[in-house]
Design an enzyme around this catalytic site. Structure first.
Site, PDB file in Angstrom:
ATOM      1  N   GLU A   1     -14.291   9.502 -11.899  1.00  0.00           N
ATOM      2  CA  GLU A   1     -14.860  10.675 -12.593  1.00  0.00           C
ATOM      3  C   GLU A   1     -14.253  11.967 -12.058  1.00  0.00           C
ATOM      4  OE1 GLU A   1     -16.317   8.158 -11.002  1.00  0.00           O
ATOM      5  OE2 GLU A   1     -18.478   8.210 -11.309  1.00  0.00           O
TER       6      GLU A   1
ATOM      7  N   GLU B   1      -7.670   5.027  -4.241  1.00  0.00           N
ATOM      8  CA  GLU B   1      -8.125   4.810  -2.862  1.00  0.00           C
ATOM      9  C   GLU B   1      -7.064   5.192  -1.837  1.00  0.00           C
ATOM     10  OE1 GLU B   1      -9.726   0.806  -2.738  1.00  0.00           O
ATOM     11  OE2 GLU B   1     -11.485   1.448  -3.896  1.00  0.00           O
TER      12      GLU B   1
ATOM     13  N   CYS C   1     -19.969  12.286  -7.070  1.00  0.00           N
ATOM     14  CA  CYS C   1     -19.550  12.547  -8.459  1.00  0.00           C
ATOM     15  C   CYS C   1     -20.660  13.221  -9.252  1.00  0.00           C
ATOM     16  CB  CYS C   1     -19.116  11.252  -9.139  1.00  0.00           C
ATOM     17  SG  CYS C   1     -17.515  10.678  -8.553  1.00  0.00           S
TER      18      CYS C   1
HETATM   19  N1  THU Z   1     -16.040   4.616  -7.511  1.00  0.00           N
HETATM   20  C1  THU Z   1     -15.740   5.439  -8.548  1.00  0.00           C
HETATM   21  O1  THU Z   1     -14.567   5.578  -8.945  1.00  0.00           O
HETATM   22  N2  THU Z   1     -16.752   6.118  -9.137  1.00  0.00           N
HETATM   23  C2  THU Z   1     -18.059   6.026  -8.765  1.00  0.00           C
HETATM   24  O2  THU Z   1     -18.896   6.765  -9.266  1.00  0.00           O
HETATM   25  C3  THU Z   1     -18.472   5.025  -7.778  1.00  0.00           C
HETATM   26  C4  THU Z   1     -17.379   4.414  -6.988  1.00  0.00           C
HETATM   27  C5  THU Z   1     -14.941   3.910  -6.832  1.00  0.00           C
HETATM   28  C6  THU Z   1     -14.690   4.367  -5.417  1.00  0.00           C
HETATM   29  C7  THU Z   1     -14.030   3.171  -4.800  1.00  0.00           C
HETATM   30  O3  THU Z   1     -12.636   3.254  -5.057  1.00  0.00           O
HETATM   31  C8  THU Z   1     -14.596   1.993  -5.574  1.00  0.00           C
HETATM   32  O4  THU Z   1     -15.229   2.534  -6.731  1.00  0.00           O
HETATM   33  C9  THU Z   1     -15.617   1.181  -4.798  1.00  0.00           C
HETATM   34  O5  THU Z   1     -16.599   1.987  -4.268  1.00  0.00           O
END
Ligand code: THU
Length: 145
Positions: A56, A45, A101
Site C-alpha cells: 500500500e 522486502e 499503512c
Molecule cells: N505487508 C504488506 O505489504 N501490506 C500490509 O498491509 C501487511 C504486510 C507485507 C510486508 C511483508 O513484506 C509481508 O507482507 C509479510 O508481512
C-alpha cells in the site's frame, strides 16, 4: 467489471511483482484515481527486515511521485502466499492494511478530504472498509493544527 473490481484485480496482479524473499508473503496494492487511472505497488522486502515496504505504501508513494496524491479515490489490497507464478493465493478472510499503512492511508484521506474506501480482496469476494473504521480517533494534520 466495475472500476473497483478492476482496481482489485490490478492489486491482485501486482502481488506477482512482490519482492518477498524473507516472508514469502506476496501483497499487491492499487490506488484508483479520479480519472480512472490505476497505480499499483507490491511489497518490497529488505535483508534488514524492518526496512521492508508494504504494498500500500509503495502504491501511494508512487501515486504521489506522479503528482497524483490528491486524486486518489480508493485503495485496493490483495495478499497471500504465492502460487507458482508468484500470484497471491487469497485467504478466506481478507488481508487488511497493517498499522503503519493505516496511518499512511489516513494521510491520503486528509490530503483528499474523503474518508478513503479500502477494498480488501478475499477468496470469495471483497470487503470494503473506511479509514475512520480501521483507524478511529487517528492522529493527523488536525492534531497538529
Ligand atoms: N505487508 C504488506 O505489504 N501490506 C500490509 O498491509 C501487511 C504486510 C507485507 C510486508 C511483508 O513484506 C509481508 O507482507 C509479510 O508481512
Amino acid at each position: 467489471m466495475t472500476p473497483i473490481e478492476t482496481t482489485l484485480q490490478a492489486a491482485h496482479d501486482a502481488s506477482c511483482n512482490a519482492y518477498a524473499p524473507y516472508s514469502g508473503y506476496h501483497v499487491g496494492a492499487a490506488v484508483l484515481l479520479d480519472d480512472g487511472t490505476i497505480i499499483t505497488g507490491s511489497n518490497f522486502e529488505n535483508a534488514s527486515y524492518g526496512l521492508s515496504l508494504c504494498a500500500e505504501t509503495v502504491a501511494i508513494a508512487s501515486a504521489n511521485s506522479q503528482s497524483k496524491l490528491k486524486h486518489i479515490i480508493a485503495i485496493a489490497l490483495a495478499g497471500g502466499k504465492p502460487d507458482q507464478s508468484g500470484r497471491a493465493v487469497l485467504n478466506e478472510i481478507a488481508d487488511t492494511p497493517c498499522g503503519r499503512c493505516r496511518q499512511i492511508i489516513k494521510e491520503v484521506s486528509d490530503a483528499t478530504n474523503i474518508d478513503t474506501p479500502i477494498y480488501c480482496l478475499h477468496q470469495s469476494g471483497y470487503r470494503r472498509y473506511s479509514v475512520s473504521e480501521i483507524l478511529p480517533d487517528a492522529f493527523g494534520p488536525n492534531t497538529l493544527a
